[in-house]
Design an enzyme around this catalytic site. Structure first.
Site: not given
Ligand code: GDP
Ligand code: IMO
Ligand code: MG
Length: 423
Positions: A15, A17, A330-332, A127, A39-40, A413, A223, A299, A238, A12
């Site tokens: 990635k 973005k 997410k510096l903001d 998950t 969950g991207h 940001v 991840q 997710t 994971t 999270d």
């Molecule tokens: P990923 O799994 O690495 O793709 O990240 P996620 O999408 O699960 O979580 C990142 C969250 O932060 C999402 O809701 C994005 O829209 C949001 N996001 C990404 N970059 C920034 C940023 O620079 N600032 C803020 N405030 N939100 C961001």
């Molecule tokens: P993205 O790609 C954050 C975590 C789960 C749990 C552990 C094992 O969005 O960054 P699993 O269901 O994979 O067997 O769960 O891994 N986990 C994540 N945490 N971002 C993810 O993906 C994750 N995918 C799995 O919360 O702690």
């Molecule tokens: Mg994610």
């Protein structure tokens, strides 16, 4: 050109973005591990796309591929195709390909994940998407593949062969074994297979040909480094290898082809699920980060645990991935916090170390050692160049870059495409 992009922390990091932002320069964007546990999020104007399987480059012209090292829930994938088509992105077989060897997540994998997790005295907090159990079957050579589900007879024969063993395992864990050969579920998978059949491809061949022909390929990690099944904080990890080298192994591309490895680094740290998080906050600063950063799982919707930037963990990620460049996200979110703390090391048993201990149980005992930086009150979300950042924010980025030892090439940001600039 072959570029690998991975998460450097516990997932999270943003990635999705950054991949969406970079995708305009790539001909192919490819997922190489994990499944719909990922969950991207991609934000374009008022539209928010939550992608679990389809690579985040899908909204641009790139061809998107799902590699054989992933585990694929066909129902989730079809739901994603429908969601994208409704909002105007056509997912034809020219646009997307799925490797024939991709492991399929079956309903019994999800059931086993739920049963096993509830039986654990010490939870992982998975998950519940069946990820681990699908990978178990891959390694045990008991998997159902993409090639199996597109052919009715092949799928039925495969299931008949696997059923007794799967049913026993479910029974042992106290579940209902009828899920394995449930007629409706099997028919559903046959239909899903027929729907996905046109997308079958050989991902390794496509990528190697593309690289040979001078095209640009981006491997999108899911991840993060510390959730890696080999190098992460076992057992709170994971079930796939999430680090850059895994892209080569899982996509069948030789390491000599890699040109760049980009690490996505959040300006603080979050973790969903169980496992150590040395800088975890349970105070106003932590609540500020969680609320401002909207730190809830893409997710599962679970609240993400939040903490200050953890340098030892990122240093380890630099080793594990060999980053050539970093995108700081997410510096903001750090606006209105003072001081802003950077964990530079840990104290464990009276000794200060600057690198995470190898044992997860030791990491859980670590007390962070902090360096404090002055905060800033300005809203950063409208800023589009580094020089316009308040000087305290510039100092924070520069300090991190120096400590990490890898150039921070991008600063983000906000969630939108425009809210990113080259450093
Ligand atoms: P990923 O799994 O690495 O793709 O990240 P996620 O999408 O699960 O979580 C990142 C969250 O932060 C999402 O809701 C994005 O829209 C949001 N996001 C990404 N970059 C920034 C940023 O620079 N600032 C803020 N405030 N939100 C961001
Ligand atoms: P993205 O790609 C954050 C975590 C789960 C749990 C552990 C094992 O969005 O960054 P699993 O269901 O994979 O067997 O769960 O891994 N986990 C994540 N945490 N971002 C993810 O993906 C994750 N995918 C799995 O919360 O702690
Ligand atoms: Mg994610």
């Amino acid at each position: 050109m072959f570029t690998i992009l991975t998460g450097s922390q516990f997932g999270d990091e943003g990635k999705g973005k950054i991949v969406d932002l970079m995708a305009k320069d790539f001909d192919f964007v490819v997922r190489f591990q994990g499944g719909d546990n990922a969950g991207h999020t991609v934000v374009v104007g008022d539209n928010i796309y939550k992608l679990h399987l389809i690579p985040s480059g899908v909204l641009l012209d790139a061809r998107v591929l799902i590699g054989p090292g992933t585990v694929l829930n066909p129902e989730v994938l079809v739901g994603e195709i429908d969601m994208l088509e409704k909002s105007g992105t056509v997912i034809s077989p020219q646009k997307m390909g799925i490797d024939a060897k991709t492991t399929i997540i079956m309903p019994y994998h999800m059931e086993l994940d739920v049963l096993r997790e509830s039986a654990r005295t010490e939870k992982i907090g998975t998950t519940k998407r069946g990820i681990g159990f699908a990978y178990i079957d891959k390694v045990a050579r008991d998997e159902v593949t993409m090639a199996d589900i597109v052919n009715r007879d092949r799928l039925l024969n495969r299931l008949l062969e696997l059923a007794p063993q799967k049913e026993n395992t479910i029974k042992e864990l106290g579940g209902d074994p009828s899920i394995v050969m449930d007629r409706e579920l099997v028919e559903k998978y046959i239909k899903l297979g027929q729907r996905l059949a046109p997308y079958i491809t050989d991902v390794s061949y496509e990528i190697n040909k593309a690289i040979e022909n001078g095209k640009n390929v981006l491997a999108e990690g899911a991840q993060g480094a510390h959730l890696d099944v080999i190098h992460g904080t076992q057992k709170f990890v994971t079930s796939s290898s999430t680090i850059a080298g895994s892209a080569c192994a899982n996509l069948g591309v030789g390491p000599t082809k890699v040109d760049e490895v980009i690490g996505i680094v959040k300006a603080y740290i979050t973790r969903v699920g169980e496992g150590p998080l040395p800088t975890e906050l349970d105070d106003d600063a932590g609540r500020h980060i969680q609320e401002t950063g909207k730190e809830f799982g893409t997710t599962t919707g679970r609240a993400r645990r939040c903490g200050w930037f953890d340098l030892p963990l990122v240093k380890k990620s630099v080793y594990l991935n060999g980053y050539t460049n970093i995108a700081l996200t997410k510096l903001d979110v750090l606006s209105n916090l003072d001081p802003i703390r950077i964990c530079t090391g840990y104290e464990i048993n009276g000794i200060v170390v600057d690198y995470p201990p190898e044992m997860t149980s030791d990491l859980a005992q670590c007390t962070p050692v902090y360096e404090d930086m002055p905060g800033w009150d300005d809203d950063l979300t409208g800023i589009n160049k580094f020089d316009d950042l308040p000087s305290a924010a510039q100092s924070y980025v520069n300090r991190l870059e120096k400590m990490i030892g890898v150039p921070i090439g991008y600063v983000s940001v906000g969630p939108g495409r425009a809210q990113t600039f080259r450093n």
